[in-house]
Every structure is written in structure tokens, then in C-alpha cells.
Design a protein around this motif. Sequence first.
Motif, PDB file in Angstrom:
ATOM      1  N   PHE A   7       0.854  -1.192   0.000  1.00  0.00           N
ATOM      2  CA  PHE A   7       0.000   0.000   0.000  1.00  0.00           C
ATOM      3  C   PHE A   7       0.891   1.244   0.000  1.00  0.00           C
ATOM      4  CE2 PHE A   7      -2.664  -3.266   1.894  1.00  0.00           C
ATOM      5  CZ  PHE A   7      -3.897  -3.046   1.308  1.00  0.00           C
ATOM      6  N   ARG A   8       0.469   2.262  -0.760  1.00  0.00           N
ATOM      7  CA  ARG A   8       1.212   3.526  -0.831  1.00  0.00           C
ATOM      8  C   ARG A   8       0.256   4.707  -0.736  1.00  0.00           C
ATOM      9  NH1 ARG A   8       6.187   4.432  -3.396  1.00  0.00           N
ATOM     10  NH2 ARG A   8       5.271   6.287  -4.365  1.00  0.00           N
ATOM     11  N   HIS A   9       0.770   5.775  -0.135  1.00  0.00           N
ATOM     12  CA  HIS A   9       0.036   7.039  -0.150  1.00  0.00           C
ATOM     13  C   HIS A   9       1.048   8.164  -0.230  1.00  0.00           C
ATOM     14  CE1 HIS A   9      -3.239   9.862   0.468  1.00  0.00           C
ATOM     15  NE2 HIS A   9      -2.473  10.501   1.341  1.00  0.00           N
ATOM     16  N   GLU A  10       0.961   8.981  -1.281  1.00  0.00           N
ATOM     17  CA  GLU A  10       1.857  10.111  -1.470  1.00  0.00           C
ATOM     18  C   GLU A  10       1.181  11.403  -1.012  1.00  0.00           C
ATOM     19  OE1 GLU A  10       3.044  10.194  -5.531  1.00  0.00           O
ATOM     20  OE2 GLU A  10       3.983   8.192  -5.480  1.00  0.00           O
ATOM     21  N   PHE A  11       1.989  12.305  -0.467  1.00  0.00           N
ATOM     22  CA  PHE A  11       1.464  13.606  -0.022  1.00  0.00           C
ATOM     23  C   PHE A  11       2.606  14.614  -0.027  1.00  0.00           C
ATOM     24  CE2 PHE A  11       2.849  11.204   3.608  1.00  0.00           C
ATOM     25  CZ  PHE A  11       3.472  12.109   4.445  1.00  0.00           C
ATOM     26  N   THR A  12       2.253  15.868   0.032  1.00  0.00           N
ATOM     27  CA  THR A  12       3.241  16.942  -0.040  1.00  0.00           C
ATOM     28  C   THR A  12       3.153  17.811   1.205  1.00  0.00           C
ATOM     29  OG1 THR A  12       3.106  16.966  -2.452  1.00  0.00           O
ATOM     30  CG2 THR A  12       4.050  18.908  -1.388  1.00  0.00           C
ATOM     31  N   LEU A  13       4.313  18.199   1.717  1.00  0.00           N
ATOM     32  CA  LEU A  13       4.389  19.080   2.879  1.00  0.00           C
ATOM     33  C   LEU A  13       5.130  20.356   2.504  1.00  0.00           C
ATOM     34  CD1 LEU A  13       5.348  16.576   5.748  1.00  0.00           C
ATOM     35  CD2 LEU A  13       3.111  17.636   5.360  1.00  0.00           C
ATOM     36  N   THR A  14       4.557  21.484   2.864  1.00  0.00           N
ATOM     37  CA  THR A  14       5.250  22.759   2.688  1.00  0.00           C
ATOM     38  C   THR A  14       6.044  23.139   3.930  1.00  0.00           C
ATOM     39  OG1 THR A  14       3.250  23.928   3.405  1.00  0.00           O
ATOM     40  CG2 THR A  14       3.552  23.602   1.033  1.00  0.00           C
ATOM     41  N   ASP A  15       5.612  22.625   5.080  1.00  0.00           N
ATOM     42  CA  ASP A  15       6.319  22.818   6.353  1.00  0.00           C
ATOM     43  C   ASP A  15       6.331  21.492   7.097  1.00  0.00           C
ATOM     44  OD1 ASP A  15       6.763  25.804   6.394  1.00  0.00           O
ATOM     45  OD2 ASP A  15       4.561  25.736   6.206  1.00  0.00           O
ATOM     46  N   LEU A  16       7.370  21.288   7.903  1.00  0.00           N
ATOM     47  CA  LEU A  16       7.460  20.051   8.668  1.00  0.00           C
ATOM     48  C   LEU A  16       6.686  20.187   9.977  1.00  0.00           C
ATOM     49  CD1 LEU A  16      11.202  19.014   8.219  1.00  0.00           C
ATOM     50  CD2 LEU A  16       9.184  18.113   7.050  1.00  0.00           C
ATOM     51  N   PRO A  17       5.839  19.231  10.311  1.00  0.00           N
ATOM     52  CA  PRO A  17       5.108  19.285  11.586  1.00  0.00           C
ATOM     53  C   PRO A  17       6.046  18.997  12.748  1.00  0.00           C
ATOM     54  CG  PRO A  17       4.685  17.196  10.477  1.00  0.00           C
ATOM     55  CD  PRO A  17       5.504  18.018   9.522  1.00  0.00           C
ATOM     56  N   THR A  18       5.758  19.602  13.898  1.00  0.00           N
ATOM     57  CA  THR A  18       6.560  19.318  15.102  1.00  0.00           C
ATOM     58  C   THR A  18       6.254  17.932  15.645  1.00  0.00           C
ATOM     59  OG1 THR A  18       4.874  20.400  16.457  1.00  0.00           O
ATOM     60  CG2 THR A  18       6.745  21.740  15.698  1.00  0.00           C
ATOM     61  N   SER A  19       5.041  17.444  15.357  1.00  0.00           N
ATOM     62  CA  SER A  19       4.690  16.079  15.740  1.00  0.00           C
ATOM     63  C   SER A  19       3.692  15.542  14.725  1.00  0.00           C
ATOM     64  CB  SER A  19       4.092  16.027  17.152  1.00  0.00           C
ATOM     65  OG  SER A  19       2.851  16.705  17.192  1.00  0.00           O
ATOM     66  N   SER A  20       3.632  14.226  14.645  1.00  0.00           N
ATOM     67  CA  SER A  20       2.701  13.605  13.696  1.00  0.00           C
ATOM     68  C   SER A  20       2.204  12.289  14.277  1.00  0.00           C
ATOM     69  CB  SER A  20       3.382  13.373  12.341  1.00  0.00           C
ATOM     70  OG  SER A  20       4.579  12.647  12.511  1.00  0.00           O
ATOM     71  N   PRO A  21       1.439  12.352  15.350  1.00  0.00           N
ATOM     72  CA  PRO A  21       0.966  11.120  15.974  1.00  0.00           C
ATOM     73  C   PRO A  21      -0.088  10.433  15.127  1.00  0.00           C
ATOM     74  CG  PRO A  21      -0.089  13.002  16.986  1.00  0.00           C
ATOM     75  CD  PRO A  21       0.919  13.554  16.020  1.00  0.00           C
TER      76      PRO A  21
END
Length: 813
Positions: free
Chosen positions: A33-47
Motif C-alpha cells: 500500500f502507498r500514499h503520497e502527499f506533499t508538505l510545505t512545512d514540517l510538523p513538530t509532531s505527527s501522531p
Amino acid sequence: MEPDFLDSHFDLSPAKWIWIPCERTPPCTFVFFRHEFTLTDLPTSSPGWISADSRYLLYVNGERIQFGPAPFDPRHAEADPVEISKHLRVGKNVIAVQVLFYGHGDGTSPTGQPGLICKLDLGSQVIVTDQSWTCSIDRSHRPGRPKRWYLRALQEEYDATLAQHGWNQIEFVPDEPWHSACEISGASSQSSFGSNRTTYDEDTRCISPELTTITPRRIGMMRERDLEATLVAAREIKWQGDPNDWFDFRIPVGYEIFTEPTDLDDLFHTPRTDVCLLLTYALPKEVVGFPFFELESNKSIRVELIVNESQAEGQELLDTHFYTWSRFISDPKQVDYECFDYECCRLIQLHLSIPEGAKFRVHQVGIRERVLLDSSLPVPTTEEEGLNLLFEASAQTLLNSAQETIVDGMARERQQYAGDCSHQLHAVRLGYGEHELSRRFLEQYGHGQMLNGVWFDSWPGYDRYARLAQRQIGATGWGSLVDHSMGFVIDHVNHWLETGDRLPFEANRSKIEKFERYLNTIRDDQGLLKVDDIGAEAVWIDHDAYQAQTHKQLALNLYWAQMKVMLSWLTGAPHGCEPHLASVFAKFFDEPTHTLRVNPGEPEPRYCDRSLSHLIWLHRHGLQVVPNPQPSIAILTNQPKSLGMSYPANAVWRHWAWASLGRVDLILKEYRERWVPMYSVQTNGTIQEMWEVTPGTRSLMSHCAVSPSIMVHHAILGVGFEPDGSMYVRPQLGDLNQVNLTSYTPDGQIRFSAVRAEGRHRCHIHADSAVAVRTRRPISAESIAIGSEFQTLLRGGLGIEFDVEPYPMNEII
């Protein structure tokens, strides 16, 4: 990230259970399984949370994150916590998950429905599994493979020449084999088993999907670290037929072993195309984990990776030991190879079939060890090298057997049982302060109650689930064990005593009452519980202590009385055992010997350590089963040939009894004479299943027989509990000259040390601030009054020294 068990905000919606768009899923199917996504800023956390049936391997941007989930009842799934922020990057990212659906019954999975569910909170966006994910069948693992063995679903065969290399990387471009994921019907608050699908191979489905659940993981995530194995032998092997016939069918194909090659440390190569290479590697001790190796080659090479716990003298090709081999077809484009599922082993052997003209190099063979308990905690020590070796072996055995579930033998079946297997929970709680594994066992095992009130005995697991049908047609002697269900009831009391937590009991209270009603259906004309002819269920008690099934009836009925007494501590209701014990006395009391014998009516009396241990326990708690316990005590302590002695995992019963008699000397004597010399203790750093084992066979070398890890707390330090739950310590050191150990009580940690001098032991106890320590006699110290049986030694945060004199032997304390 640790799960929050009380978090009412646990919510996977709007995530969906997803799978490949198909009408059926063959056994042992792997899906990407794959899911692609784009981030413009890095999150401080990603629970987030993730779960799958049956197992998943999670990657983020090509990095391996974690393996899971913990085995669960298919109706009651658990989601693992995950935190991926440190693996993310600005720009394009990809979450990739490899999921294996067993399809076959397994020691950790009785049945199920395939599926994946995931939810990740990245702050600026929430990622959930739905039809926007893409999926592809992993053809490098051929779907529909047969089971490895009755209780192991996966016979892994990985063909790297068919692999979609880089499928979990950002740069990978999916092609035609990739599809949009299919959303499975059912709520995100339910397990995948709650869908309306019907299994094609069993024609089963969930009748009450509304009763299925998914909850946060109940225990911490596993710790992993790489351990390197050492090359101990390299041989050439010439088969007299096709080696595939041996591995796939165990057809007795002959072979010859040739001398050791000379160039072991660099580039392996051979000009002969009619031989295979056999490389044997050893780990420092037996561990649980994912075996791996690196293989550089210019051609595709077939590698069978064989694991085993031991090797017989002169044995070159390791016996496959429940067929514990995995096949890898290498590809010159790939170097790293690792088993998808974990193994329990000390030896790793690579069998390489070399094509003509191949040049290759094997290196970095080892295992990705996995443990739950904190392996850095100190192991109890004495001044004796042999006992220290035994305590270390017991600790390592516990690391192997107490993982996400408690099992009896990780190398064989990976199933959890009550009874002999659940004894190890004492060591888990007292030796490591780990309570959630104990709580989770009571919850998960409790789900496996049958309609008649007996528990399946191994749950979640395939064994008794399948035996239920086999038993009906006389195809097995095994069935759901009534004595293990009794042990499960007692497990609730022990959990409460050693953790202060009675919630699992309250959750299972109605189930326990149902089991008690079942017991009334298997009584004989005298009102005693029967041990045979009880239908699909069975009574086991022990392997070694009995010459006939009927000889187990005495122990079973005294075990029931102990269960009732302990249960009364939690319920506050009278135990009402006296009439039942009168019936026991009437049938089993032997006037000439003034004790209970297991074989009334036979010419020569026989006894068993289980029944005498229960008798002594009952006497200590105010139930006089026989007029005078001393003849029974004499038999248990003198150990005549007429006394049946339990196998290692059940030795704790007599050890508990001996400790209550002030006879820790007998425990230490048995350790020195029977346990320290064990083959597994000396070679594997673990404790074996049976007293006698044969290396290189199915003999288990790492089993749940961890009496030494239990008795350092219950006998040497003497941690005990009264019916009201109050704790005391009663140190008894026997002939030991020095002891150091730590116990984790419901209120905190106790550190204990003792040194022998002038016929007594000078002891020191230091406790955490919340711990109130009491002691039972006999203890002498100038600052402590001896007038009462109990004295408060200290209230935590302080240390105190006192002397312990030898105990009066054979007096129930």
C-alpha cells in the motif's frame, strides 16, 4: 509514543479499512500500500495509529518504522501508536505499508479478515486510509503458499527477481499492477473482522459485527536492535537428488558434506556447479527477532535460511525443526535480505544453491532482536557462578517468551496459555514492574471463552480453536484444558495482588461465574470434578507427574479449592470449600500413610507434587484437608520414588510449597542439581521445556519454565500477600552467602541484599517512598520488637538492616 488507555478521544474516523479490490484472498498473501502527499512545512509532531490483519511493516520515505500489530482476537483489534515526524521532509513524501494476511490458522491468529487501517495527524493535514491509497499484490511473495507447520502460517518464499524494487521510496512510479484501494464495509470503530465479507476457504463471517471493536494498543511497542552472528562452519554439500524435495516435502534425499572452503572471510565462489554451500552462524545466546543477511552477487542465487535452537554433535545440515526455513531468490540489484516474520533461534544457517559462473559474497548475517521487557535491568546475583548463570538464562527466557503475548515456546507455536505458561507473569510483574502485559493477557485470553464457559486455552491462537473439531472425531487427545481455565481464574487474583489492579477481574467477572457453573456439569457421583470422559474438554495438569489420567483427579479437585479460596479474596463471598474437601478426603485419604494418595485402590500408593502443594497451601490458609499435614510435608520434602514430580514449567508449585515450609534449601538444591546443568542453560543461555532434551531436534530450548525468575522474589526475598492484598516480605536465604535483587511491588521498588555471617544473614532493604514493607517471622534486630507476627520494617524512602536466622524447617509459615 505510548498509548493512552484512558483516552476517550481515540477515534480513527474518517479512516476506512482498505484492501485490494478482490473477491478472495489466498493464504499468505502480501500486499503493498502507498500514499503520497506533499508538505510545505514540517510538523513538530505527527501522531497516529495503524493496524492490520494479520501483520504490517510500515515505511516512511523508504525507512523502516515498525512491525505490528500485537496478536489480537480477530473481533477486538488493536491499533499501534506511530510517530513519523522525524522521517518526513519538505516536499513529496510517501507512506508505504507491506501487509501480510495469514489466511491460515496460526499460533497467534485463529481466523480473521484481511485489511489495513491508518490515521496520521500531520497538523496541516490528516492522512487516513481510503480509496485514494494505491495497492499492489506483492508477487515476490507468491500468494497461496502452504503453512510452514500446524501453528505457523507463513512459509516465506521471497523472489527478489520479481520484486518491485523501491516500491516504498519517494521516487517509485507505480505502473499497471497498482490499483486504487478498496474500502471495506464496516465502521472505523470496528475490527476488519466486522465487515460483511465471507471467507472463501472456511465459509465463515462475523455474525455480530456491531460487537467488534478496535482500541489503542494495550502495551508498549517492541524494542529492536541488531545482533551480529558469528560464522562457525562453512561446508560444501552435494545432494544426491533435488534439494527442493528435501525442503518442500522432506523426501529423504541423500547428500555428502565436503571439507571447509578456505576463503571464508572474503569472496565466496566455487567452480563446481554440482554442490551447494552451507554456512552456519551462531548468536551469543538464543533470542527472538528477524534474521537477516547481506548477499552481493553477479547472478541470482537461491538461499534457504534455516533457523534452529540447537545442533547435535556431528550434525551439518540443521534439521528444519518444525520446518523453520525461509527461501530467498536473490537479485544482483538487491543486497539486503530479512525475514518478514520473527523467529526464535540461536543458530542461523544459509544453504546456497550456486549457478555456474556466480561470484558472490555473504556478510552481515544476524538478527534484528525484538524485546518488550527492559533487558537493561539487573539480573539477581549470588556468589555462585552456576546460580548466576541460571538466573541469567531465566531472564533471557523471559525476554523471549514474554513479548506482545506470553507464550510457552516461541520457537514452536507462539501461543499464550493460562496454567503453566502464565506463571511467568509473576516474574514479569515483580522482576520488571511490567503490568500492562499482564492486564492485556487477562483481557485477550478472556475473549476466548466458549459457549459452555470453558476458555479456549490458547487465545488468540489456532490450537484449541482447531482441536475443538478434531476432538469430536477422536483425531486428537488435546482439548480446551479445564485446569488451565482454573489457572486463568487464579491469574486474576495474582494480578490484583501484585499490581493492585482489580479491573480485569471486574471485566471478566461474569465469565468467571459462567465457568464456575460449567464445573458443576463435570462432577461424578461423589461430587468430585472428573478428569476424563468430559466431552470436548480435557484435563492435563502436567506431563511428568502421573502414570494414569485418573491419577490427576486429586490434584484437580484441590486446585479447584485453591481457586475458590483465592477468588473469595476478590469477591468477599464465602468460598464454601469444606463439603467438597470432605469428599476429597473420603476418596483419597490413605490411612496407613496418613496422607492423600492419587491412586486409591491400587496396591502401591502414589503421590504427586501438585496435590501435596495445594494441600499445604490450603492448610496454610485455614483449611484442614487432613488431620495432620506433617506426613504430607514429609513426602513432598523427602521426595520418594512414589512421588510424581512435575515438569520444569510446573515446578513452581512445589517450590512455592517448599518456600512456605522454610525449605528454600530444597529449591536451591534442585536448581544446582537439575537446572544449572541443563543443556540449554549451558549452551543457549535459556531454560528448556523438558528435563531431558536432544539437540538438533524439536526439543524446545527456550520455554516458559522461569521458576528461578519467580522464586528470587517469592522465596528468597519472600514477597507475599495476605487475603486483604497487604504485602509482606519473608527473606530466607538457605546456604547462600550473598544475594542482590530488586522487586517491583504494587507501590514501588524494593532493593534487597544479604550477606551471610556467623550462621545468620545480615540483610538490607531499601524501598521507594510509597512502599510499606512488613516482614513475617523469624527476624531478629535490636530495633524491632518480635512480639507480634508482623512488624512494620520501614515506610519507603529509607533503608534498614536486620538479621534473618534460619527458618524452622517443615513448619508451615
